[in-house]
Design a protein around this motif. Structure first.
Motif, PDB file in Angstrom:
ATOM      1  N   LEU A 104       0.895  -1.139   0.147  1.00  0.00           N
ATOM      2  CA  LEU A 104       0.092  -0.073  -0.080  1.00  0.00           C
ATOM      3  C   LEU A 104       0.868   1.303  -0.038  1.00  0.00           C
ATOM      4  O   LEU A 104       0.071   2.268  -0.582  1.00  0.00           O
ATOM      5  N   ASN A 105       2.092   1.279   0.572  1.00  0.00           N
ATOM      6  CA  ASN A 105       2.885   2.343   0.669  1.00  0.00           C
ATOM      7  C   ASN A 105       3.209   2.753  -0.935  1.00  0.00           C
ATOM      8  O   ASN A 105       4.029   3.792  -0.841  1.00  0.00           O
ATOM      9  N   MET A 120      -2.632  -0.100  10.360  1.00  0.00           N
ATOM     10  CA  MET A 120      -2.710  -1.313   9.961  1.00  0.00           C
ATOM     11  C   MET A 120      -1.493  -2.075   9.976  1.00  0.00           C
ATOM     12  O   MET A 120      -1.093  -3.353  10.267  1.00  0.00           O
ATOM     13  N   MET A 121      -0.139  -1.111   9.454  1.00  0.00           N
ATOM     14  CA  MET A 121       1.233  -1.874   9.628  1.00  0.00           C
ATOM     15  C   MET A 121       1.628  -2.252  10.864  1.00  0.00           C
ATOM     16  O   MET A 121       2.273  -3.056  11.006  1.00  0.00           O
ATOM     17  N   PRO A 124      -1.002  -5.814  12.078  1.00  0.00           N
ATOM     18  CA  PRO A 124      -1.319  -6.674  10.727  1.00  0.00           C
ATOM     19  C   PRO A 124      -2.067  -7.720  11.154  1.00  0.00           C
ATOM     20  O   PRO A 124      -2.860  -8.291  10.293  1.00  0.00           O
ATOM     21  N   GLU A 125      -2.238  -8.178  12.648  1.00  0.00           N
ATOM     22  CA  GLU A 125      -2.924  -9.330  12.797  1.00  0.00           C
ATOM     23  C   GLU A 125      -4.692  -8.924  12.554  1.00  0.00           C
ATOM     24  O   GLU A 125      -5.750  -9.895  12.724  1.00  0.00           O
ATOM     25  N   LEU A 126      -4.891  -7.711  12.817  1.00  0.00           N
ATOM     26  CA  LEU A 126      -6.392  -7.310  12.682  1.00  0.00           C
ATOM     27  C   LEU A 126      -6.841  -7.841  11.102  1.00  0.00           C
ATOM     28  O   LEU A 126      -8.165  -7.911  10.926  1.00  0.00           O
ATOM     29  N   LEU A 127      -6.069  -7.874   9.997  1.00  0.00           N
ATOM     30  CA  LEU A 127      -6.511  -8.072   8.990  1.00  0.00           C
ATOM     31  C   LEU A 127      -6.627  -9.709   8.538  1.00  0.00           C
ATOM     32  O   LEU A 127      -7.084 -10.306   7.781  1.00  0.00           O
TER      33      LEU A 127
END
Length: 128
Positions: A104-105, A120-121, A124-127
């Protein structure tokens, strides 16, 4: 402050981002799709409506993340939406793509979306 929802739509471990049309504010920048909350509308109803209106797909929000503000004008309220139903049809954006979080960057994100990307970076476990 304007309250705006956005969807982190995940498909095959990649995230959907959309390129704003050149006619829009922040034209040609990339964003997580979503839109403004209407008076009296709850946040989950807003993100479902906005994604249907903008992309012609149906999402089911699973988790609300912390809000982000950029300056004093926008409060961005993100929702994780694993998968979607339907076929994407762009109604407002110029383009869309699915990409891995780490990629995404490489995209010129709007200011609030950059804040969300950084969050999010770090989480990342949220995804999933």
């Amino acid at each position: 402050m304007l309250k705006v929802t956005c969807a982190i739509i995940i498909k095959d471990q990649k995230i959907l981002i959309c390129k704003r049309s050149s006619k829009m504010h922040n034209g040609s920048k990339w964003e997580f799709p979503g839109g403004k909350v209407k008076d009296g509308e709850d946040l989950e109803t807003c993100i479902v409506r906005e994604i249907r209106e903008e992309l012609n797909i149906r999402v089911t929000p699973k988790q609300q993340l912390p809000s982000f503000t950029s300056g004093s004008t926008i409060e961005l309220v993100p929702f994780i939406c694993p998968g979607y139903d339907g076929q994407i049809a762009l109604r407002e954006h110029a383009a869309f793509t699915f990409c891995a979080l780490v990629d995404l960057n490489n995209y010129d994100l709007t200011a609030p979306d950059k804040l969300l990307y950084n969050y999010m970076m770090k989480n990342p476990e949220l995804l999933g």
